[in-house]
Design a protein around this motif. Sequence first.
Motif, PDB file in Angstrom:
ATOM      1  N   ALA A 180      -7.612  -9.265   4.479  1.00  0.00           N
ATOM      2  CA  ALA A 180      -7.536  -7.861   4.054  1.00  0.00           C
ATOM      3  C   ALA A 180      -6.398  -7.184   4.799  1.00  0.00           C
ATOM      4  CB  ALA A 180      -8.847  -7.138   4.347  1.00  0.00           C
ATOM      5  N   THR A 181      -5.765  -6.244   4.122  1.00  0.00           N
ATOM      6  CA  THR A 181      -4.760  -5.392   4.752  1.00  0.00           C
ATOM      7  C   THR A 181      -5.230  -3.954   4.624  1.00  0.00           C
ATOM      8  OG1 THR A 181      -2.993  -6.935   4.225  1.00  0.00           O
ATOM      9  CG2 THR A 181      -2.344  -4.665   4.741  1.00  0.00           C
ATOM     10  N   LEU A 182      -5.219  -3.242   5.752  1.00  0.00           N
ATOM     11  CA  LEU A 182      -5.668  -1.860   5.778  1.00  0.00           C
ATOM     12  C   LEU A 182      -4.647  -0.977   6.464  1.00  0.00           C
ATOM     13  CD1 LEU A 182      -8.414  -3.776   6.217  1.00  0.00           C
ATOM     14  CD2 LEU A 182      -9.382  -1.546   5.816  1.00  0.00           C
ATOM     15  N   MET A 183      -4.655   0.294   6.080  1.00  0.00           N
ATOM     16  CA  MET A 183      -3.793   1.303   6.694  1.00  0.00           C
ATOM     17  C   MET A 183      -4.696   2.397   7.251  1.00  0.00           C
ATOM     18  SD  MET A 183      -0.818   3.696   5.002  1.00  0.00           S
ATOM     19  CE  MET A 183      -1.922   4.394   3.793  1.00  0.00           C
ATOM     20  N   ASN A 184      -4.312   2.924   8.392  1.00  0.00           N
ATOM     21  CA  ASN A 184      -5.057   4.023   8.971  1.00  0.00           C
ATOM     22  C   ASN A 184      -4.097   4.840   9.834  1.00  0.00           C
ATOM     23  OD1 ASN A 184      -6.674   5.691  10.628  1.00  0.00           O
ATOM     24  ND2 ASN A 184      -8.426   4.359  10.272  1.00  0.00           N
ATOM     25  N   LYS A 185      -3.633   5.956   9.304  1.00  0.00           N
ATOM     26  CA  LYS A 185      -2.653   6.779  10.029  1.00  0.00           C
ATOM     27  C   LYS A 185      -3.293   7.595  11.146  1.00  0.00           C
ATOM     28  CE  LYS A 185       0.871   6.871   6.535  1.00  0.00           C
ATOM     29  NZ  LYS A 185       1.904   7.631   5.875  1.00  0.00           N
ATOM     30  N   LYS A 186      -4.638   7.695  11.139  1.00  0.00           N
ATOM     31  CA  LYS A 186      -5.322   8.419  12.211  1.00  0.00           C
ATOM     32  C   LYS A 186      -5.557   7.524  13.421  1.00  0.00           C
ATOM     33  CE  LYS A 186      -8.134  11.719   9.604  1.00  0.00           C
ATOM     34  NZ  LYS A 186      -9.536  12.133   9.360  1.00  0.00           N
ATOM     35  N   GLN A 187      -5.966   6.269  13.182  1.00  0.00           N
ATOM     36  CA  GLN A 187      -6.408   5.442  14.299  1.00  0.00           C
ATOM     37  C   GLN A 187      -5.559   4.205  14.558  1.00  0.00           C
ATOM     38  OE1 GLN A 187     -10.645   4.934  14.851  1.00  0.00           O
ATOM     39  NE2 GLN A 187     -11.026   6.368  13.180  1.00  0.00           N
ATOM     40  N   TYR A 188      -4.797   3.735  13.594  1.00  0.00           N
ATOM     41  CA  TYR A 188      -3.943   2.567  13.819  1.00  0.00           C
ATOM     42  C   TYR A 188      -2.610   3.045  14.389  1.00  0.00           C
ATOM     43  CZ  TYR A 188      -6.961  -0.417  10.812  1.00  0.00           C
ATOM     44  OH  TYR A 188      -7.997  -1.122  10.264  1.00  0.00           O
TER      45      TYR A 188
END
Length: 137
Positions: free
Chosen positions: A126-134
């Motif tokens: 899986a590929t995920l994006m998270n601009k708040k926590q990553y």
Amino acid sequence: MFKVGDQFKQKFSYTQEEVDMYASVSKDTNPLHIDEQAGKDSIFGQRIIHGFLGASIFTRIFGTLWYADGTVYMGQSMKWLRPMFTDKEYEGVITVKEIFPEKNRATYVCEVFEVESGAQTISGEATLMNKKQYVWE
């Protein structure tokens, strides 16, 4: 912040009632999932749970347990290796495979194992994006 190789594990199981609810919501009413006799007559000898229901452990992990606030799913690949059954305990395991700090993204290895035997039932990524926590500094 997490790093390559970090893991998160979550045990889970499903009842036949939950499988029936999933069949109702998804409209996948294949008799292998909901008809006891069809399951007995199948190559599996019993009803099996839906593949996507078994794999939903990943959305549970990413959506509510692992750096969840702000997570956006970008992609998921999967292979179903063995059938999964109700009332058996399984464990979903995610392992950080690659980090893309400039894009606030990470790729994970996604696996499910039957707890009792250790047999792997699902593999994928899986590929995920998270601009708040990553955010890596």
